[in-house]
Design a protein around this motif. Structure first.
Motif, PDB file in Angstrom:
ATOM      1  N   GLN A 167       0.835  -1.223   0.000  1.00  0.00           N
ATOM      2  CA  GLN A 167       0.000   0.000   0.000  1.00  0.00           C
ATOM      3  C   GLN A 167       0.859   1.258   0.000  1.00  0.00           C
ATOM      4  O   GLN A 167       0.568   2.229  -0.690  1.00  0.00           O
ATOM      5  N   ILE A 168       1.911   1.228   0.790  1.00  0.00           N
ATOM      6  CA  ILE A 168       2.800   2.400   0.876  1.00  0.00           C
ATOM      7  C   ILE A 168       3.464   2.629  -0.491  1.00  0.00           C
ATOM      8  O   ILE A 168       3.530   3.757  -0.994  1.00  0.00           O
ATOM      9  N   LYS A 169       3.900   1.534  -1.097  1.00  0.00           N
ATOM     10  CA  LYS A 169       4.555   1.597  -2.412  1.00  0.00           C
ATOM     11  C   LYS A 169       3.598   2.205  -3.445  1.00  0.00           C
ATOM     12  O   LYS A 169       3.963   3.094  -4.209  1.00  0.00           O
ATOM     13  N   LYS A 170       2.340   1.715  -3.401  1.00  0.00           N
ATOM     14  CA  LYS A 170       1.352   2.191  -4.373  1.00  0.00           C
ATOM     15  C   LYS A 170       1.120   3.699  -4.198  1.00  0.00           C
ATOM     16  O   LYS A 170       1.050   4.460  -5.164  1.00  0.00           O
ATOM     17  N   GLU A 171       1.020   4.129  -2.936  1.00  0.00           N
ATOM     18  CA  GLU A 171       0.761   5.556  -2.688  1.00  0.00           C
ATOM     19  C   GLU A 171       1.918   6.412  -3.198  1.00  0.00           C
ATOM     20  O   GLU A 171       1.707   7.454  -3.840  1.00  0.00           O
ATOM     21  N   ILE A 172       3.127   5.961  -2.932  1.00  0.00           N
ATOM     22  CA  ILE A 172       4.300   6.738  -3.371  1.00  0.00           C
ATOM     23  C   ILE A 172       4.381   6.760  -4.892  1.00  0.00           C
ATOM     24  O   ILE A 172       4.628   7.806  -5.504  1.00  0.00           O
ATOM     25  N   GLU A 173       4.112   5.607  -5.509  1.00  0.00           N
ATOM     26  CA  GLU A 173       4.200   5.551  -6.971  1.00  0.00           C
ATOM     27  C   GLU A 173       3.089   6.374  -7.626  1.00  0.00           C
ATOM     28  O   GLU A 173       3.293   7.023  -8.636  1.00  0.00           O
ATOM     29  N   ALA A 174       1.902   6.388  -6.999  1.00  0.00           N
ATOM     30  CA  ALA A 174       0.793   7.176  -7.546  1.00  0.00           C
ATOM     31  C   ALA A 174       1.110   8.669  -7.484  1.00  0.00           C
ATOM     32  O   ALA A 174       0.613   9.455  -8.293  1.00  0.00           O
ATOM     33  N   ALA A 175       1.957   9.046  -6.548  1.00  0.00           N
ATOM     34  CA  ALA A 175       2.332  10.465  -6.428  1.00  0.00           C
ATOM     35  C   ALA A 175       3.510  10.806  -7.349  1.00  0.00           C
ATOM     36  O   ALA A 175       4.086  11.888  -7.263  1.00  0.00           O
ATOM     37  N   GLY A 176       3.870   9.836  -8.191  1.00  0.00           N
ATOM     38  CA  GLY A 176       4.917  10.122  -9.175  1.00  0.00           C
ATOM     39  C   GLY A 176       6.309   9.781  -8.692  1.00  0.00           C
ATOM     40  O   GLY A 176       7.299  10.059  -9.358  1.00  0.00           O
ATOM     41  N   GLY A 177       6.409   9.171  -7.535  1.00  0.00           N
ATOM     42  CA  GLY A 177       7.720   8.815  -7.008  1.00  0.00           C
ATOM     43  C   GLY A 177       8.063   7.377  -7.305  1.00  0.00           C
ATOM     44  O   GLY A 177       7.269   6.651  -7.887  1.00  0.00           O
ATOM     45  N   ALA A 178       9.231   6.987  -6.911  1.00  0.00           N
ATOM     46  CA  ALA A 178       9.641   5.591  -7.096  1.00  0.00           C
ATOM     47  C   ALA A 178      10.255   5.110  -5.800  1.00  0.00           C
ATOM     48  O   ALA A 178      11.026   5.824  -5.161  1.00  0.00           O
ATOM     49  N   MET A 179       9.884   3.917  -5.425  1.00  0.00           N
ATOM     50  CA  MET A 179      10.509   3.354  -4.238  1.00  0.00           C
ATOM     51  C   MET A 179      11.918   2.881  -4.602  1.00  0.00           C
ATOM     52  O   MET A 179      12.637   2.382  -3.770  1.00  0.00           O
ATOM     53  N   GLY A 180      12.266   3.000  -5.915  1.00  0.00           N
ATOM     54  CA  GLY A 180      13.545   2.517  -6.383  1.00  0.00           C
ATOM     55  C   GLY A 180      14.724   3.360  -5.921  1.00  0.00           C
ATOM     56  O   GLY A 180      15.851   3.116  -6.297  1.00  0.00           O
ATOM     57  N   LYS A 181      14.447   4.389  -5.111  1.00  0.00           N
ATOM     58  CA  LYS A 181      15.552   5.194  -4.592  1.00  0.00           C
ATOM     59  C   LYS A 181      16.473   4.379  -3.697  1.00  0.00           C
ATOM     60  O   LYS A 181      17.597   4.735  -3.448  1.00  0.00           O
ATOM     61  N   GLY A 182      15.927   3.326  -3.169  1.00  0.00           N
ATOM     62  CA  GLY A 182      16.708   2.463  -2.294  1.00  0.00           C
ATOM     63  C   GLY A 182      15.966   1.151  -2.172  1.00  0.00           C
ATOM     64  O   GLY A 182      14.863   1.008  -2.695  1.00  0.00           O
ATOM     65  N   ARG A 183      16.578   0.219  -1.459  1.00  0.00           N
ATOM     66  CA  ARG A 183      15.918  -1.101  -1.369  1.00  0.00           C
ATOM     67  C   ARG A 183      14.615  -1.007  -0.587  1.00  0.00           C
ATOM     68  O   ARG A 183      14.470  -0.215   0.340  1.00  0.00           O
ATOM     69  N   VAL A 184      13.669  -1.855  -1.014  1.00  0.00           N
ATOM     70  CA  VAL A 184      12.377  -1.977  -0.325  1.00  0.00           C
ATOM     71  C   VAL A 184      12.342  -3.398   0.220  1.00  0.00           C
ATOM     72  O   VAL A 184      12.346  -4.363  -0.547  1.00  0.00           O
ATOM     73  N   ILE A 185      12.351  -3.531   1.531  1.00  0.00           N
ATOM     74  CA  ILE A 185      12.615  -4.850   2.118  1.00  0.00           C
ATOM     75  C   ILE A 185      11.462  -5.289   3.019  1.00  0.00           C
ATOM     76  O   ILE A 185      11.002  -4.527   3.885  1.00  0.00           O
ATOM     77  N   LEU A 186      11.009  -6.507   2.791  1.00  0.00           N
ATOM     78  CA  LEU A 186       9.974  -7.112   3.633  1.00  0.00           C
ATOM     79  C   LEU A 186      10.628  -8.201   4.476  1.00  0.00           C
ATOM     80  O   LEU A 186      11.180  -9.166   3.940  1.00  0.00           O
ATOM     81  N   GLN A 187      10.577  -8.019   5.790  1.00  0.00           N
ATOM     82  CA  GLN A 187      11.194  -8.997   6.682  1.00  0.00           C
ATOM     83  C   GLN A 187      10.130  -9.761   7.461  1.00  0.00           C
ATOM     84  O   GLN A 187       9.131  -9.183   7.903  1.00  0.00           O
ATOM     85  N   ASP A 188      10.358 -11.051   7.654  1.00  0.00           N
ATOM     86  CA  ASP A 188       9.484 -11.842   8.532  1.00  0.00           C
ATOM     87  C   ASP A 188      10.131 -13.204   8.739  1.00  0.00           C
ATOM     88  O   ASP A 188      11.274 -13.424   8.313  1.00  0.00           O
ATOM     89  N   ARG A 189       9.394 -14.125   9.369  1.00  0.00           N
ATOM     90  CA  ARG A 189       9.882 -15.487   9.565  1.00  0.00           C
ATOM     91  C   ARG A 189       9.871 -16.208   8.211  1.00  0.00           C
ATOM     92  O   ARG A 189       9.082 -15.868   7.319  1.00  0.00           O
ATOM     93  N   LYS A 190      10.699 -17.244   8.106  1.00  0.00           N
ATOM     94  CA  LYS A 190      10.852 -17.929   6.807  1.00  0.00           C
ATOM     95  C   LYS A 190       9.521 -18.499   6.304  1.00  0.00           C
ATOM     96  O   LYS A 190       9.152 -18.306   5.143  1.00  0.00           O
ATOM     97  N   ALA A 191       8.788 -19.176   7.178  1.00  0.00           N
ATOM     98  CA  ALA A 191       7.544 -19.828   6.730  1.00  0.00           C
ATOM     99  C   ALA A 191       6.542 -18.794   6.219  1.00  0.00           C
ATOM    100  O   ALA A 191       5.775 -19.062   5.286  1.00  0.00           O
ATOM    101  N   VAL A 192       6.551 -17.620   6.804  1.00  0.00           N
ATOM    102  CA  VAL A 192       5.606 -16.567   6.396  1.00  0.00           C
ATOM    103  C   VAL A 192       5.999 -16.045   5.012  1.00  0.00           C
ATOM    104  O   VAL A 192       5.159 -15.926   4.108  1.00  0.00           O
ATOM    105  N   LEU A 193       7.280 -15.770   4.818  1.00  0.00           N
ATOM    106  CA  LEU A 193       7.737 -15.223   3.530  1.00  0.00           C
ATOM    107  C   LEU A 193       7.664 -16.262   2.417  1.00  0.00           C
ATOM    108  O   LEU A 193       7.292 -15.939   1.284  1.00  0.00           O
TER     109      LEU A 193
END
Ligand SMILES: C[S@@+](CC[C@H](N)C(=O)[O-])C[C@H]1O[C@@H](n2cnc3c(N)ncnc32)[C@H](O)[C@@H]1O
Length: 322
Positions: A167-193
């Protein structure tokens, strides 16, 4: 009531085609105003019954009915058989005890029960109306800070299936930005990911972590922590926060998405109090502003601002290093 409703439908469709059983179930649902009687054993939906249809929002309700309620009913027995401070130990929570699993936390228990883990993680993706991600902290304002591809842009610590990050990514991209300025990382336990296909997370890097060990991503612009603090008592919550604080640069932000308990429990949304009792069962708690401020302080952080939702008690708590 959801189970009862499903039972009513199944009784009508399969078990009892002539309706002798389903009518008995329908009567109680009608007398309580959930259904409407049209006469001659014909019943109609109301707004209340429609809420119990199999929509994604009901997943969370199911979770509470199946995981929390059975333990809540046994609370008198828990209290009679435990020391008064047991409830502050997540390995001796009512949930652990009620599942014959004392010695393991709620999440350790889920990891060893894949079906229940799956249901939990799906339920966590469905609560946007009551517990929104957006509309509080102005994520798009981060576009103004300029790009710095040498550091991670955002790390969603224990972000589940990526429900917030997307959702955060979508909002930033809709405003004309890119999350590509740096890494976008999702962390969790192995089974969840492992349960989330990569194609559902475009542009997102998955990273297995245990938030009770040092945070592997240093110097990120944002560390995001939603619905984690309320799962834990202060000792555990402090360890999670300290691990993040140790990884933060002076200009890193920690954004905590949580409900904040209002000072006076009158005339306010009840979700936070109800959730607090759910957390009591699994070994956590909801916190007031003062409790958050003290907790953050004890982990080397300071509360900068609480960004509040227009509805309910959901907030984003913006923090920096002290
Ligand atoms: C209540 S869910 C919140 C998920 C997500 N942040 C959200 O708001 O929807 C808690 C998350 O913490 C994760 N978790 C529990 N113990 C963990 C640990 N030791 N290290 C990392 N993540 C953990 C769970 O797998 C789960 O995804």
């Amino acid at each position: 009531m959801k189970k009862f409703w499903v039972l009513s439908r199944r009784a009508g469709i399969g078990l009892n085609a002539d309706g002798r059983i389903s009518v008995r179930l329908m009567r109680i649902l009608t007398s309580t105003g959930i259904l409407k009687a049209l006469g001659n054993n014909v019943f109609a939906h109301t707004a209340l019954s429609l809420a119990y249809l199999d929509t994604p929002e009901v997943e969370f309700w199911d979770l509470c009915v199946d995981e929390i309620a059975p333990v809540a009913y046994k609370m008198p027995e828990y209290v009679a058989t435990h020391q008064s401070d047991s409830i502050f130990n997540p390995k001796q929570s009512p949930f652990s005890w009620g599942n014959n699993a004392e010695g393991t936390t709620f999440y350790e228990f889920l990891l060893s029960h894949p079906d229940r883990l799956k249901r939990f993680n799906v339920a966590m993706t469905t609560q946007e109306a009551a517990l929104p991600v957006l509309g509080m902290f102005p994520f798009t304002s981060l576009l103004e800070t300029g790009g710095d591809s040498s550091r991670a842009f955002i790390v969603d610590v224990a972000g589940g299936r990526g429900q917030s990050l997307l959702q955060i990514k979508k909002e930033i991209e809709a405003a004309g930005g890119a999350m590509g300025k740096g890494r976008v990382i999702l962390q969790d336990r192995k089974a969840v990911l492992d349960a989330v296909p990569d194609e559902q997370l475009p542009g997102v890097e998955k990273m297995v972590i245990d938030f009770f060990t040092p945070q592997p991503v240093k110097n990120a612009q944002i560390y995001y922590l939603r619905r984690i603090m309320h799962n834990w008592q202060d000792n555990e919550a402090r360890k999670i926060l300290k691990n993040i604080a140790d990884a933060m640069a002076p200009d890193s932000r920690l954004l905590i998405g949580e409900m904040v308990v209002p000072d006076i429990p009158e005339g306010v949304d009840k979700t936070v109090y109800w959730m607090d009792l759910c957390m009591l069962i699994i070994g956590g708690k909801e916190r007031s502003e003062k409790e958050f401020s003290d907790l953050l302080d004890s982990a080397g952080l300071k509360l900068i601002k609480i960004w509040r939702s227009k509805v309910g008690s959901q907030t984003v708590i913006e923090c920096r290093l002290k």
